[in-house]
Design a protein around this motif. Structure first.
Motif, PDB file in Angstrom:
ATOM      1  N   PRO A 132      -4.051  -2.095   0.764  1.00 14.71           N
ATOM      2  CA  PRO A 132      -2.964  -2.275  -0.216  1.00 14.71           C
ATOM      3  C   PRO A 132      -3.493  -2.433  -1.653  1.00 14.71           C
ATOM      4  N   GLN A 133      -4.647  -3.054  -1.789  1.00 20.13           N
ATOM      5  CA  GLN A 133      -5.245  -3.238  -3.119  1.00 20.13           C
ATOM      6  C   GLN A 133      -5.502  -1.872  -3.777  1.00 20.13           C
ATOM      7  N   LEU A 134      -6.106  -0.963  -3.020  1.00 18.25           N
ATOM      8  CA  LEU A 134      -6.454   0.333  -3.599  1.00 18.25           C
ATOM      9  C   LEU A 134      -5.225   1.208  -3.805  1.00 18.25           C
ATOM     10  N   LEU A 135      -4.264   1.055  -2.926  1.00 19.88           N
ATOM     11  CA  LEU A 135      -3.017   1.798  -3.103  1.00 19.88           C
ATOM     12  C   LEU A 135      -2.285   1.324  -4.360  1.00 19.88           C
ATOM     13  N   ALA A 136      -2.244   0.029  -4.546  1.00 17.73           N
ATOM     14  CA  ALA A 136      -1.585  -0.525  -5.750  1.00 17.73           C
ATOM     15  C   ALA A 136      -2.314  -0.080  -7.011  1.00 17.73           C
ATOM     16  N   LEU A 137      -3.634  -0.061  -6.943  1.00 10.44           N
ATOM     17  CA  LEU A 137      -4.439   0.370  -8.080  1.00 10.44           C
ATOM     18  C   LEU A 137      -4.142   1.834  -8.415  1.00 10.44           C
ATOM     19  N   GLY A 138      -4.112   2.655  -7.373  1.00  8.30           N
ATOM     20  CA  GLY A 138      -3.829   4.073  -7.594  1.00  8.30           C
ATOM     21  C   GLY A 138      -2.437   4.296  -8.177  1.00  8.30           C
ATOM     22  N   ARG A 139      -1.478   3.537  -7.660  1.00 11.12           N
ATOM     23  CA  ARG A 139      -0.104   3.676  -8.189  1.00 11.12           C
ATOM     24  C   ARG A 139      -0.065   3.297  -9.668  1.00 11.12           C
ATOM     25  N   MET A 140      -0.776   2.238 -10.021  1.00 15.12           N
ATOM     26  CA  MET A 140      -0.768   1.814 -11.416  1.00 15.12           C
ATOM     27  C   MET A 140      -1.406   2.879 -12.310  1.00 15.12           C
ATOM     28  N   LEU A 141      -2.563   3.409 -11.858  1.00 15.41           N
ATOM     29  CA  LEU A 141      -3.262   4.381 -12.706  1.00 15.41           C
ATOM     30  C   LEU A 141      -2.479   5.683 -12.818  1.00 15.41           C
ATOM     31  N   LYS A 142      -1.801   6.012 -11.739  1.00 17.51           N
ATOM     32  CA  LYS A 142      -0.982   7.225 -11.738  1.00 17.51           C
ATOM     33  C   LYS A 142       0.134   7.085 -12.777  1.00 17.51           C
ATOM     34  N   GLY A 143       0.586   5.866 -12.981  1.00 18.20           N
ATOM     35  CA  GLY A 143       1.541   5.538 -14.027  1.00 18.20           C
ATOM     36  C   GLY A 143       2.956   5.990 -13.719  1.00 18.20           C
ATOM     37  N   GLN A 192       0.885  -6.940  -2.345  1.00 15.77           N
ATOM     38  CA  GLN A 192       1.112  -7.673  -1.096  1.00 15.77           C
ATOM     39  C   GLN A 192       0.137  -7.153  -0.047  1.00 15.77           C
ATOM     40  N   ASP A 193      -0.594  -8.045   0.615  1.00 14.80           N
ATOM     41  CA  ASP A 193      -1.531  -7.567   1.635  1.00 14.80           C
ATOM     42  C   ASP A 193      -0.782  -7.230   2.923  1.00 14.80           C
ATOM     43  N   MET A 194      -1.493  -6.723   3.912  1.00 13.02           N
ATOM     44  CA  MET A 194      -0.844  -6.250   5.140  1.00 13.02           C
ATOM     45  C   MET A 194      -0.222  -7.380   5.949  1.00 13.02           C
ATOM     46  N   ASP A 195      -0.614  -8.624   5.622  1.00 13.03           N
ATOM     47  CA  ASP A 195       0.001  -9.764   6.287  1.00 13.03           C
ATOM     48  C   ASP A 195       1.202 -10.292   5.494  1.00 13.03           C
ATOM     49  N   GLY A 196       1.546  -9.557   4.426  1.00  9.78           N
ATOM     50  CA  GLY A 196       2.727  -9.942   3.653  1.00  9.78           C
ATOM     51  C   GLY A 196       2.469 -10.994   2.598  1.00  9.78           C
ATOM     52  N   ARG A 197       1.198 -11.295   2.375  1.00  9.93           N
ATOM     53  CA  ARG A 197       0.877 -12.342   1.409  1.00  9.93           C
ATOM     54  C   ARG A 197       0.649 -11.728   0.023  1.00  9.93           C
ATOM     55  N   ALA A 198       1.169 -12.361  -1.004  1.00 13.47           N
ATOM     56  CA  ALA A 198       0.964 -11.889  -2.375  1.00 13.47           C
ATOM     57  C   ALA A 198      -0.483 -12.154  -2.782  1.00 13.47           C
ATOM     58  N   ARG A 199      -1.068 -11.171  -3.417  1.00  9.54           N
ATOM     59  CA  ARG A 199      -2.474 -11.256  -3.789  1.00  9.54           C
ATOM     60  C   ARG A 199      -2.657 -10.924  -5.263  1.00  9.54           C
ATOM     61  N   GLY A 200      -3.579 -11.629  -5.909  1.00  7.03           N
ATOM     62  CA  GLY A 200      -4.010 -11.254  -7.251  1.00  7.03           C
ATOM     63  C   GLY A 200      -5.327 -10.495  -7.161  1.00  7.03           C
ATOM     64  N   TRP A 201      -5.667  -9.791  -8.218  1.00  8.00           N
ATOM     65  CA  TRP A 201      -6.866  -8.955  -8.223  1.00  8.00           C
ATOM     66  C   TRP A 201      -8.137  -9.775  -7.996  1.00  8.00           C
ATOM     67  N   GLU A 202      -8.308 -10.825  -8.797  1.00  6.33           N
ATOM     68  CA  GLU A 202      -9.544 -11.610  -8.746  1.00  6.33           C
ATOM     69  C   GLU A 202      -9.768 -12.177  -7.345  1.00  6.33           C
ATOM     70  N   GLU A 203      -8.713 -12.746  -6.800  1.00  9.34           N
ATOM     71  CA  GLU A 203      -8.792 -13.334  -5.470  1.00  9.34           C
ATOM     72  C   GLU A 203      -9.141 -12.261  -4.429  1.00  9.34           C
ATOM     73  N   SER A 204      -8.583 -11.065  -4.645  1.00  9.73           N
ATOM     74  CA  SER A 204      -8.823 -10.009  -3.647  1.00  9.73           C
ATOM     75  C   SER A 204     -10.292  -9.573  -3.649  1.00  9.73           C
ATOM     76  N   LEU A 205     -10.943  -9.643  -4.806  1.00 13.99           N
ATOM     77  CA  LEU A 205     -12.379  -9.320  -4.848  1.00 13.99           C
ATOM     78  C   LEU A 205     -13.176 -10.334  -4.027  1.00 13.99           C
ATOM     79  N   ASP A 208      -9.643  -4.429   5.618  1.00 12.81           N
ATOM     80  CA  ASP A 208      -8.574  -3.451   5.364  1.00 12.81           C
ATOM     81  C   ASP A 208      -7.236  -4.101   4.988  1.00 12.81           C
ATOM     82  N   PRO A 209      -6.857  -5.217   5.610  1.00 12.25           N
ATOM     83  CA  PRO A 209      -5.548  -5.794   5.271  1.00 12.25           C
ATOM     84  C   PRO A 209      -5.412  -6.148   3.795  1.00 12.25           C
ATOM     85  N   ILE A 210      -6.535  -6.421   3.142  1.00 20.29           N
ATOM     86  CA  ILE A 210      -6.484  -6.607   1.687  1.00 20.29           C
ATOM     87  C   ILE A 210      -6.820  -5.293   0.977  1.00 20.29           C
ATOM     88  N   THR A 211      -7.904  -4.644   1.423  1.00 25.36           N
ATOM     89  CA  THR A 211      -8.443  -3.497   0.677  1.00 25.36           C
ATOM     90  C   THR A 211      -7.454  -2.347   0.554  1.00 25.36           C
TER      91      THR A 211
END
Lengths: 423, 423
Positions: free
Chosen positions: A412-423, A94-107, A407-410
């Motif tokens: 949360p995107q990187l935080l979500a990525l880190g959480r996933m990799l952290k497992g 979810q981006d900082m505006d509360g919108r659901a985002r997919g990876w491809e779109e976020s790039l 930043d509003p996308i980036t």
């Protein structure tokens, strides 16, 4: 936001979106010669204007003079790969505006030119968009500052520089300027009271006068202003006290680099080569834009390949150690990661960066991943997240200079990525 | 000649000699900032003036925009060494003025920045003077032409270009110019009747207008001339017939490069990378100066490392074969070595180059070593001598542009070297 198809809106203005502004699609500088409407020419079109910036950031040395950062005689030390492409591309957040985002779109919506993700030192994801290629240097903009100040911190650690001294100790020319009574550490943490505006959206901001002095912007006919960075720096006047608040001003890095060069005699490009590019086993030479007397723009002039940028992040994540050799003092890296006083940072009013601090020209998140960031305008990012054993290097060519636009996308995107990799 | 100690005289003018003009001794661009008298600044001092040229030719990209020639992803293929330093340095020979010369003196008196000698593909001698280093690119000036036209000859061999066609076949813009009825082969051999002067000592020669068009020289205030190479080329008017005499004019190479780019769509820098730099296993990236629309200066803009220049010479000596791979057609190399008509060359009046011809932008000596040369102003030389299984790459920064100023030493020096190695 209601915007026409193929566009995105920022600050009330519509821009071609990531796919529609792909420089390969638009054909910048293609043709023999390129037709006038497809040219990117220094002094003719604004080379950093949108959408031509999507071409320019991979081609800075074709526009202005530059100095090389040599990768050395040794071979490249390549990253091992452990690709998790489908895992990464399945990521939703979810981006900082509360919108659901997919990876491809976020790039695409951050105008990404390339992104590489390291986990435990291995490449788990790598992607190039637009005209970026693995071997092509791309502008790092202000991530240059993180390189410069990390080297400065190493020099302090080695006793070459004393961070408690004031700037005129090395630069007597700076007496009577804003820096006359500023300590080196205050400069390194950007807690300087100096009359200088970095508001990119303001055409009369001082950042543009600084850029003209450094030959990064064309000069009008009859220009009689400062002829190089140093001539500009000695004009800077005080405004407020030092040491009280974080205030992001690129000129601090130029002062720092001037000190480093004066104190060591070693040009910035050679220091980068000897201390980082060569021992890291970088894959490509890098380069830095220079002013009219050959002074490299320490505040934002570096262009590097994406993987080589990631190498620097990984070195920081590893506490300065690189395959058995300590390239940076562990204490320097630890100090960056600890950050500085968030209360002083808060005074700068970055609403999207709550809880951050700024240390040795790194943006320190103090978040759950202990992440610290190198940040450059138009979407450049080096995100070091020790808590997830993750490093992300990303280049972009966003229409809006300020990182606040992505930043509003980036973040949360990187935080979500880190959480996933952290497992 | 009676000249003060520490000087040499050319055309009646005294210049600091090789040792006295060493750029490290003179301290060009040293200091933080360099003091005004030690600066080399584009548009402020003549960067190619002497003695600052001794610094400039190792630093062209710090002065003007450039495009990179990528060495590729593979590792460098290093030359084996079989040093014969003392044999080479014991060499004595007589220059064209009848004066006995020793090796060491001949290096300094030709303002040599670096020289590498290959015999049977191994380095027998290598020396760097002044500020050149093995990894630093140095201007090749017109040896760039030999690169460009050798690639063009390969494209002819491959059927991509037809050398019997006239230039407007590819460039309709050139109808009504000197090139309207010139064949590609006439351009490749510089047998073009075009009103254009290359007399470097003449301040009003066309070479300077060409250089201003290509942004290699600063433009005066209010400049309204051609904005890039192509805009300059379409102004060239006929003067005399084609195909009758050799006439050395750099614009021919620019026309050739324009044709190559138009016909293939491949930029010169990429073609050099893909066809030569990468497969040759070059050690360093090279670069080419570019004009205001990114067109590389095919007539003289290349800077390369000394060993990488030698690699190209060695490839020519080996008939285009490189460790099992034919990078250039053998027929192209043979054709260069055969040369063209010395009678047409003689009409150009090069008194020091008796018996030479000019083919595909190589200077063919027809001497006892079957040597052919790439030659660039201020002392750049790639001397390929199949008869001695020898290749010599030399960079220099001679005060006088014309090769005629160093030929009286260089030509007997290289001939003596070849005779010795031939044994």
């Amino acid at each position: 936001m209601q915007t026409p198809s193929g566009t995105l809106e920022f600050d009330g203005q519509a821009y071609l979106d990531g796919r529609a502004s792909d420089p390969a699609v638009l054909g910048w500088m293609e043709g023999t010669p390129p037709p006038p409407g497809k040219r990117v020419q220094f002094g003719v079109q604004p080379t950093l204007g949108f959408p031509q910036i999507r071409w320019s950031l991979c081609h800075m040395r074709e526009l202005v003079p530059t100095v090389n950062v040599w990768r050395g005689d040794g071979g490249a030390r390549e990253f091992p790969k452990a690709l998790r492409t489908s895992d990464v591309e399945a990521l939703r957040f979810q981006d900082m505006d509360g919108r659901a985002r997919g990876w491809e779109e976020s790039l695409h919506d951050t105008y990404t030119d390339g992104i590489v993700v390291l986990h435990r030192g291995r490449i788990v994801y790598e992607r190039y968009l637009g005209i970026l290629q693995p071997h092509l240097p791309h502008s790092c903009f202000s991530i240059t500052k993180s390189y410069a100040c990390t080297l400065a911190a190493a020099l302090v650690h080695e006793g070459v520089l004393d961070e408690t001294r004031t700037i005129p100790h090395w630069l007597p020319e700076m007496r009577g300027t804003a820096y006359g009574n500023a300590t080196l550490r205050q400069v390194m943490d950007m807690q300087i009271g100096v009359k200088y505006s970095e508001a990119y959206a303001d055409k009369s901001a001082d950042i543009w006068a600084y850029s003209r002095a450094g030959s990064l912007l064309p000069r009008p006919a009859g220009y009689s202003g400062p002829g190089n960075f140093y001539e500009y720096l000695v004009t800077l006047q005080p405004e407020g006290a030092h040491g009280e608040a974080f205030a992001y001003k690129t000129v601090n890095t130029e002062v720092l680099c001037w000190v480093m060069k004066r104190a060591t005699g070693v040009p910035f490009a050679r220091m980068l080569s000897e201390r980082l590019w060569s021992p890291l086993g970088c894959e490509q030479d890098a380069y830095i834009t220079v002013d009219s007397i050959g002074v490299p723009m320490g505040g934002g002039g570096l262009s590097a390949s994406l993987r080589d940028l990631a190498r620097f992040g990984e070195l920081m994540r590893r506490g300065g150690e690189w395959h058995g050799r300590q390239l940076l003092p562990q204490a320097v890296v630890d100090d960056v990661q600890r950050g500085s006083d968030p209360a002083k940072f808060a005074k700068a009013g970055y609403s999207l960066l709550a809880g951050y601090s700024y240390r040795s020209m790194w943006w320190v998140s103090h978040n759950e991943l202990d992440a610290f960031e190198g940040r450059g305008i138009h979407g450049q990012r080096l995100y070091v997240a020790p808590g997830a054993e993750m490093v992300v290097a990303r280049f972009g060519s966003h229409p809006v200079a300020s990182s606040a636009a992505n930043d509003p996308i980036t973040l949360p995107q990187l935080l979500a990525l880190g959480r996933m990799l952290k497992g």
